[in-house]
Every structure is written in C-alpha cells, then in structure tokens.
Design an enzyme around this catalytic site. Sequence first.
Site, PDB file in Angstrom:
ATOM      1  N   CYS A 141       0.882  -1.188  -0.121  1.00 32.02           N
ATOM      2  CA  CYS A 141       0.101   0.002   0.041  1.00 32.02           C
ATOM      3  C   CYS A 141       0.845   1.240  -0.136  1.00 32.02           C
ATOM      4  CB  CYS A 141      -1.055   0.114   1.308  1.00 32.02           C
ATOM      5  SG  CYS A 141      -1.615  -1.647   1.421  1.00 32.02           S
TER       6      CYS A 141
HETATM    7  N1  PMP Z   1      -5.606  -3.150   6.837  1.00 34.03           N
HETATM    8  C1  PMP Z   1      -4.361  -3.950   6.790  1.00 34.03           C
HETATM    9  C2  PMP Z   1      -3.914  -4.524   8.269  1.00 34.03           C
HETATM   10  C3  PMP Z   1      -3.873  -4.188   5.689  1.00 34.03           C
HETATM   11  O1  PMP Z   1      -2.925  -5.293   5.584  1.00 34.03           O
HETATM   12  C4  PMP Z   1      -4.577  -3.915   4.428  1.00 34.03           C
HETATM   13  C5  PMP Z   1      -3.801  -4.159   3.210  1.00 34.03           C
HETATM   14  N2  PMP Z   1      -4.081  -5.697   2.842  1.00 34.03           N
HETATM   15  C6  PMP Z   1      -5.606  -2.739   4.540  1.00 34.03           C
HETATM   16  C7  PMP Z   1      -6.032  -2.600   5.839  1.00 34.03           C
HETATM   17  C8  PMP Z   1      -6.057  -2.368   3.345  1.00 34.03           C
HETATM   18  O2  PMP Z   1      -6.742  -3.320   2.447  1.00 34.03           O
HETATM   19  P1  PMP Z   1      -7.341  -2.713   1.182  1.00 34.03           P
HETATM   20  O3  PMP Z   1      -6.261  -2.128   0.381  1.00 34.03           O
HETATM   21  O4  PMP Z   1      -7.677  -4.093   0.643  1.00 34.03           O
HETATM   22  O5  PMP Z   1      -8.582  -1.814   1.171  1.00 34.03           O
END
Ligand code: PMP
Length: 387
Positions: free
Chosen positions: A323
Amino acid sequence: METYMDHAAARPVDLRVLEAMKPHFSESYGNPASFYSKGFEALKALNEARRQVASLIGAQDSEIVFTSGATESNNLAVIGAAQRYRKRGTRVVISEIEHISVINISKELTRQGYEVKNAPVDSEGIVDLEQLRELVNDDTVLVSIMAANGEIGTVQPIEQAAKIAHDHGALFHTDATAAVGQIPLDVSMGFDFMTLSSNDIYGPKGVGAVYVKKGLRLKPHMIGGGQEGGLRSGSENIPGIVGMGKAAELIGDEMGEEAKRLAVLRDKLIEGVLKAIPESYLNGHPTERLPNNANIRFSYIEGEAILLSLSDLGISVSSGSACVAKTLEPSHVLRALGLKHEEAHGSLVFTLGKSNREENVEYVIQSLPGVVKRLRAMSPLTPKELM
Ligand code: PMP
C-alpha cells in the site's frame, strides 16, 4: 521456479469461491431490494454470505456490514465511531504500526478536532500495554489496535487492549485484515468494531466487511438508499459478497491445518535464510507472529534491489506494505521498531500462502545468498569481510 510469496499484497481467488460467484454475474443478477424472484434470489445470496462471514468470527448476521474492502471498513469504523460517539470524548488512540489507512484516517480526525495519540510498540512490534493504559483516558472515544500486522507479522495482545479501552468507557476497533483466517478471532474477545477483507481470505478483491456490535451505531459516510442497515448505502456487490461469504466458510473449515503447515514452512524459511546469510535479522516477534509471515533485514543493501534480482529468478516478494510501496519512505512500521532508515530499507517481507510448498522455501534459501552477496559487493557500505 515460480515462487509467489507476497500474499499480504494480493491472493489468488480460491477456485471454489470463483465457482460460487459465477452465477451471480449473468444469471442470478437481481437486486436484493426487488420484489420478484431474481430479487429474492439475490437477497437469499446476500443473507447467506452475511451468515457465513458472521459465523467465521462468532458474530450475529445482523452485525455484519459489507463494504468495498478493508480501507473502506477502517474509514467507516474509525471515523464513523469517533463521529457518532463524539459526545463520549474526543481522544482516539491507535498504535504506531497501524495500516496506512488507519494512520491517515487518524490524521483526518486530528484535522476534525480530535486528539489522536499513538501507542508505541516495543522493538519486536508488540503494543506496549502499559503505555496504552496511560494514553487511554476518560475522554477517549475509540481505541483502534490491529489484530496482527501484515508487514512484520506481529500478533497483538488485542484482548488486553480491548479491556483497557473498555475500562475507560472507550469503544474498541480492531483491523483484522491481516489476521483473519490465520489466527482464531472471535468477537467475544472484546471487539466493538472489526475490519475484515475478502481478498486476504482468498476471496475477490474490492469486498470487505465491518463487524458492528449489536446496539452500537456508526455515522455512515456513504449516504443513499440505506442499504446495509443504513451504514453503507449503494446497491450491494452481490457476486463479490457471495465470494467473500464462500471464502469465509472455507477458511473457517481449513484454517487450522493450513496455519500449521505454513508455520512449519515459515520457520524453515527464517532459519534457512538467517543461517545462510551473515548479518541478516528477523524483524518482528520470534513467536507472536502470523503463521505465514517472515520479515528479514539484510545490512548494507536496499530491499528494492533484492526484489528486482529475485524477480528475475521467478520469486515474488515485497520490501514492505504494498500500500505504500510507491512512497519510497522507509516503512513506518519498521521505524516504529526503532530501526534506522538504512536498516528499514534493507528488509524483505515474505508472506506465504496456499501455493507454497517446501520446494519454494528451499528455492528461496538457495537463491537469496547469491543475490545478497552480489548486491553487497556493489555497496560502498559493505565491510570487507562480507565481500
Ligand atoms: N488493513 C490492513 C492490516 C492491511 O494489511 C491492508 C492491506 N491488505 C488494509 C487494511 C487495506 O486493504 P485494502 O487495500 O484491501 O483496502
């Protein structure tokens, strides 16, 4: 050998999940709000998925709200709870190693006049409960501590954290995105709100859920027709939700065996790499960690350079959370452990999953020392004896 070890970034959809989803695209495509058979079919599928997700975490069906993923769930839970219960107080406490979505949400809350406090973690990534206790006061509306960190794998003492929040009348949210399906989690551990993601349990991307404890409310941020109990308006993504439901059912049945299998592979990987490569160190906690996570740092070199060399060998790993991969900033998680900039930069994250076998682990253990040696030979920082 094709070796995919970045399951924290993305997972393949389980083929049984895909099969369950298929009819909901072009056959059973109704809207669950409609009063005819296609609508009733869609409503039935939605209800079934809600039951499956609720059952994975010991919740009641009515306590599950479907969203577009973990980021949205974190927004809805954290901002929604802080705003809905603002009268209880304006302090919000999170941990220093929350996912970037929660970190940035907390900055938004600061702009909105909340007082955000970051609870520190120790050098192994465990939230310091003493310090947490000091930060949570009677003006605290919400405490948000992740169940486990997807980058360093550390599993947090969330039951104790929830108790600390409740002792002061604060609500407790946990981002369980990285933990769900890997370690047993049940809402009776003291959660008021919980974030879940579909892809992290081999369901489709773009779907997630929030658990909202019965009797509690959230201020919605998606305003519209009042779907999902008014907490998340907009016509439901039925194929995705059906996929998440099926994924939840499968992971509930299979998690125990798979976690055991992955923990063996993880330990073999950690031991093999640390033994084969001088000045390599494990990041995170040695035992309180997710069964699929190994995060290892190598002195004198950059994680990105290692990634590219490994990619040429068919090995897919990560140097941190996907991310924030584009920011070039050292990971805030590794920095919170007390690592220096250069130490944080030389880290690799291996997250194992269903496709990984012992051969994959052996292949990484064989491939990595040569890559590290070659890169160290090019680095001006490397001491002579390691060249
Ligand atoms: N929270 C955690 C602990 C994550 O590891 C992630 C990424 N997989 C997210 C939130 C965000 O997920 P997404 O990008 O699918 O919204």
